[in-house]
Each structure stands twice: as C-alpha cells, then as structure tokens.
Design an enzyme around this catalytic site. Structure first.
Site, PDB file in Angstrom:
ATOM      1  N   ASP A  82       0.898  -1.266  -0.219  1.00  0.00           N
ATOM      2  CA  ASP A  82       0.101   0.028   0.093  1.00  0.00           C
ATOM      3  C   ASP A  82       0.715   1.243   0.042  1.00  0.00           C
ATOM      4  O   ASP A  82       1.952   1.201   0.654  1.00  0.00           O
ATOM      5  CB  ASP A  82      -0.964  -0.183   1.261  1.00  0.00           C
ATOM      6  CG  ASP A  82      -1.971   1.089   1.258  1.00  0.00           C
ATOM      7  OD1 ASP A  82      -2.592   1.360   0.436  1.00  0.00           O
ATOM      8  OD2 ASP A  82      -2.164   1.593   2.202  1.00  0.00           O
ATOM      9  N   HIS A  83       0.621   2.165  -0.661  1.00  0.00           N
ATOM     10  CA  HIS A  83       1.297   3.411  -1.043  1.00  0.00           C
ATOM     11  C   HIS A  83       2.887   3.324  -1.000  1.00  0.00           C
ATOM     12  O   HIS A  83       3.521   3.733  -0.450  1.00  0.00           O
ATOM     13  CB  HIS A  83       0.830   4.516   0.320  1.00  0.00           C
ATOM     14  CG  HIS A  83      -0.206   4.984   0.294  1.00  0.00           C
ATOM     15  ND1 HIS A  83      -0.679   6.191  -0.793  1.00  0.00           N
ATOM     16  CD2 HIS A  83      -1.454   4.399   0.706  1.00  0.00           C
ATOM     17  CE1 HIS A  83      -1.998   6.250  -0.354  1.00  0.00           C
ATOM     18  NE2 HIS A  83      -2.602   5.482   0.305  1.00  0.00           N
ATOM     19  N   ASP A 104       2.131   4.826  -5.295  1.00  0.00           N
ATOM     20  CA  ASP A 104       1.993   6.052  -5.020  1.00  0.00           C
ATOM     21  C   ASP A 104       2.808   7.388  -5.671  1.00  0.00           C
ATOM     22  O   ASP A 104       3.876   7.801  -4.851  1.00  0.00           O
ATOM     23  CB  ASP A 104       1.541   6.534  -3.519  1.00  0.00           C
ATOM     24  CG  ASP A 104       0.826   7.742  -3.308  1.00  0.00           C
ATOM     25  OD1 ASP A 104       0.993   8.546  -4.069  1.00  0.00           O
ATOM     26  OD2 ASP A 104       0.759   7.887  -2.047  1.00  0.00           O
ATOM     27  N   GLU A 134      -1.938   6.215  -8.601  1.00  0.00           N
ATOM     28  CA  GLU A 134      -2.951   7.207  -8.083  1.00  0.00           C
ATOM     29  C   GLU A 134      -2.788   8.527  -8.870  1.00  0.00           C
ATOM     30  O   GLU A 134      -1.472   9.025  -9.008  1.00  0.00           O
ATOM     31  CB  GLU A 134      -2.475   7.456  -6.839  1.00  0.00           C
ATOM     32  CG  GLU A 134      -3.316   8.711  -5.837  1.00  0.00           C
ATOM     33  CD  GLU A 134      -3.289   8.783  -4.303  1.00  0.00           C
ATOM     34  OE1 GLU A 134      -3.086   7.778  -3.703  1.00  0.00           O
ATOM     35  OE2 GLU A 134      -3.341   9.876  -3.755  1.00  0.00           O
ATOM     36  N   HIS A 187      -7.311  10.992   4.259  1.00  0.00           N
ATOM     37  CA  HIS A 187      -6.767   9.766   4.973  1.00  0.00           C
ATOM     38  C   HIS A 187      -6.686  10.112   6.510  1.00  0.00           C
ATOM     39  O   HIS A 187      -6.850  11.271   6.730  1.00  0.00           O
ATOM     40  CB  HIS A 187      -5.160   9.693   4.589  1.00  0.00           C
ATOM     41  CG  HIS A 187      -4.886   8.697   3.260  1.00  0.00           C
ATOM     42  ND1 HIS A 187      -4.425   9.445   2.368  1.00  0.00           N
ATOM     43  CD2 HIS A 187      -5.218   7.702   3.072  1.00  0.00           C
ATOM     44  CE1 HIS A 187      -4.087   8.736   1.118  1.00  0.00           C
ATOM     45  NE2 HIS A 187      -4.827   7.330   1.667  1.00  0.00           N
ATOM     46  N   GLY A 188      -6.846   8.847   7.084  1.00  0.00           N
ATOM     47  CA  GLY A 188      -7.044   9.248   8.612  1.00  0.00           C
ATOM     48  C   GLY A 188      -8.098   9.609   9.161  1.00  0.00           C
ATOM     49  O   GLY A 188      -9.266   9.303   8.886  1.00  0.00           O
ATOM     50  N   GLY A 217     -11.441   6.238   3.487  1.00  0.00           N
ATOM     51  CA  GLY A 217     -12.950   6.085   3.699  1.00  0.00           C
ATOM     52  C   GLY A 217     -13.388   6.035   4.988  1.00  0.00           C
ATOM     53  O   GLY A 217     -14.619   5.781   5.308  1.00  0.00           O
ATOM     54  N   ASN A 237      -9.987   1.283   0.736  1.00  0.00           N
ATOM     55  CA  ASN A 237      -9.045   1.100   1.618  1.00  0.00           C
ATOM     56  C   ASN A 237      -9.479   1.526   2.794  1.00  0.00           C
ATOM     57  O   ASN A 237     -10.063   2.398   3.109  1.00  0.00           O
ATOM     58  CB  ASN A 237      -7.567   2.062   1.424  1.00  0.00           C
ATOM     59  CG  ASN A 237      -6.989   1.080   0.193  1.00  0.00           C
ATOM     60  OD1 ASN A 237      -7.457   0.576  -0.681  1.00  0.00           O
ATOM     61  ND2 ASN A 237      -5.481   1.348   0.492  1.00  0.00           N
ATOM     62  N   THR A 240      -7.998   3.151   9.542  1.00  0.00           N
ATOM     63  CA  THR A 240      -8.277   4.090  10.650  1.00  0.00           C
ATOM     64  C   THR A 240      -9.557   3.651  11.395  1.00  0.00           C
ATOM     65  O   THR A 240      -9.318   3.601  12.709  1.00  0.00           O
ATOM     66  CB  THR A 240      -8.315   5.645  10.123  1.00  0.00           C
ATOM     67  OG1 THR A 240      -7.220   5.858   9.152  1.00  0.00           O
ATOM     68  CG2 THR A 240      -8.314   6.736  11.336  1.00  0.00           C
TER      69      THR A 240
HETATM   70 ZN   LIG Z   1      -4.443   5.410   1.076  1.00  0.00          ZN
END
Ligand SMILES: [Zn+2]
Length: 291
Positions: A82-83, A104, A134, A187-188, A217, A237, A240
């Site tokens: 991821d990323h 990313d 992305e 994010h977060g 999300g 994804n 959090t």
């Molecule tokens: Zn992400």
C-alpha cells in the site's frame, strides 16, 4: 480459492456492483481477524501493508505471514503493497511474494508520476503483479491522521482532485490495472464532515477504463460508501476506523478484566474484534457472498 490477481478481483467487483475491502494488516492478529471475517462472510479480500508502516512492522517480517495467509484462505485473497513510494519497497514487495502493488506517485508532477508509474507497471506485468496508480492527491491531515505529515491547509483544495480526462490519459500511458482517485476523501481522521464530489467520481469511472479505488474512507457513513460503490468504486482501503475501534474495545475490556487475564486470552479477544469490524465492513461494501 486463495491467491487471485487483484486485477481479476476488481474487474468482478466493478461488473457486479460491490467493492473489495482492502485492509492494512500490520500484525498477525489483524491478518487472522480479517481472514476469518472474509471466510465467515464469503468475501474476497485484499490484505495490504503500507510503506509508511514499515517502521512498525518490517516488510521482510510480515510478508511471509501474509503470503501464507493468502495461500491458506478459503476465499480469494490478494496481497498488496500500500502506498509504495520508493523503488526499493516496490521491488522488495514483489520479490517477497506480493501480487499487487499500489504505487503512489501522486506527490510528483503529472509527467513524473506517469514516468515512475510506467516503470513499475513494466516490471510488474512480467511477474503477473497487478498495479494500482494514483492520480490526484488524497490528503492526510496532520492534526488527526494516524500517519500525519501533510498540511491541513490543502484538504479542500479542489485542484488536488482527479481530473477525469487526465485519468483516461494516465491509465493509457501507464498501463495500470486500477486507479486511486481523489474526489473529496482524506486519509486518517476526518476533522469535519467530508463532501464527496460524486459527479466527478461518475465522470472518472466513465473515462478511466479501469476499476476505481477509494482511499480515506474511514469517516464516511454507510450511505456514503453505497453511493461511491454505485458510482463505480471497486476497491476501498480501510484502516483508521478499525484501528480506533479495536483499541476502544480493548480499553473497555481491560478496565473490566480481572487480575487473572492472560495475554493469549486477550489476544484471542482482539482477533475477534478485528473479525467483527472487518465482517461489518464487508457487508457494507456488499462484498459478502461474492467469493
Ligand atoms: Zn491510502
């Protein structure tokens, strides 16, 4: 069923109107809880490990466990970096058996993003590894994000959203299998209620020609999720929300626990908490019973 190409998973999701959940799994408890949920819900699933989390759990240490979990699972599973931002992380993940890479390059200018993403795709295709790119930029507020390092002032900057026409060109030039798009999520932790640009998402889905991925999300309502899935989001994804929820539960449980609690008992409860939240997410994303 076990190992499956992410491109194949996402094509099916896009066609049948659901989203494959992608969970960051940074330890064994998370991996077990998520796989148990997927088997219980009969849901396909993507396990991922983010380059930004390597400092908590080294890639070399967790990759063999993720690969093993993928092969043993009774439902279709892909494992994704991821990323991935550095070439080194991308190459290591592929050599350790990850069959999907999220590269990313979103912090680079457009041409540089195209160049770097294309380079990754060229290698990945030789190894049957799916690539997500992305375009646009999903921000990460520093005042609330779990991995904050960005600037809060750019959260609402619409120039960071994905441009639908550019999305088509980006997909054609890079050869990616899936596109992470920016249309209002962050994010977060959300600092205020998100406003999703659903018209833009509609256009991106129509022009991009590959399945669309939504990052950031965790602060959305179930209805928000349904709307984005209805408009073509095929992979979501999620980290959090789950990370917070499981800590909250653990805190409450430990405060009430008697003095004889053993670590292994606590561990099994934590795995159960991950399973429960992952299963809930699968039902929301409509991926249950799609395995
Ligand atoms: Zn992400």
């Amino acid at each position: 069923m076990s190992k499956i190409a992410m491109s194949e998973l996402l094509q099916d999701a896009a066609k049948r109107g659901y989203a494959v959940p992608c969970f960051n799994a940074i330890n064994l408890d998370m991996i077990r809880g998520i796989i148990e949920a997927a088997e219980q819900e009969q849901s396909p699933v993507i396990l991922c490990h983010a380059e930004i989390h390597f400092k908590y759990t080294p890639l070399e240490m967790i990759a063999p466990i993720m690969v093993d979990a993928m092969h043993r699972a009774k439902v279709p599973v892909s494992i994704l970096l991821d990323h991935g931002k550095s070439f080194s992380a991308v190459m290591k993940a592929m050599s350790l058996g990850f069959n999907a890479i999220m590269f990313d390059g979103s912090e680079y200018a457009y041409e540089e993003n195209v160049r770097r993403t294309s380079e990754v795709v060229k290698i990945a295709k030789e190894l049957d590894v799916s690539v997500e790119g992305e375009l646009g930029y999903v921000t990460r507020p520093k005042s609330g994000g779990a991995e904050g390092e960005d600037d809060d002032s750019i959260i609402d900057d619409i120039s960071l959203y994905t441009d639908p026409q550019q999305a088509r060109e980006f997909v054609e030039r890079t050869g990616i299998h899936a596109l992470a798009a920016a249309f209002g999520t962050v994010h977060g932790v959300y600092l205020k209620k998100p406003e999703l640009d659903l018209n833009r998402l509609d256009q991106i889905t129509r022009t991009a020609g590959v399945p669309i991925v939504m990052h950031g999300g965790s602060g959305l309502s179930d209805e928000d999720f349904q709307q984005t899935i209805d408009r073509g989001v095929a992979k979501i994804n999620y980290y959090t929300g789950m990370a917070h929820k499981v800590v909250d539960r653990t805190k409450q449980r430990l405060l009430q626990a008697d003095d004889n609690l053993f670590y292994h008992e606590h561990m099994m409860q934590v795995i159960g908490d991950f399973r429960e939240d992952a299963a809930r997410v699968m039902r929301t994303f409509r991926s249950s019973n799609r395995a």
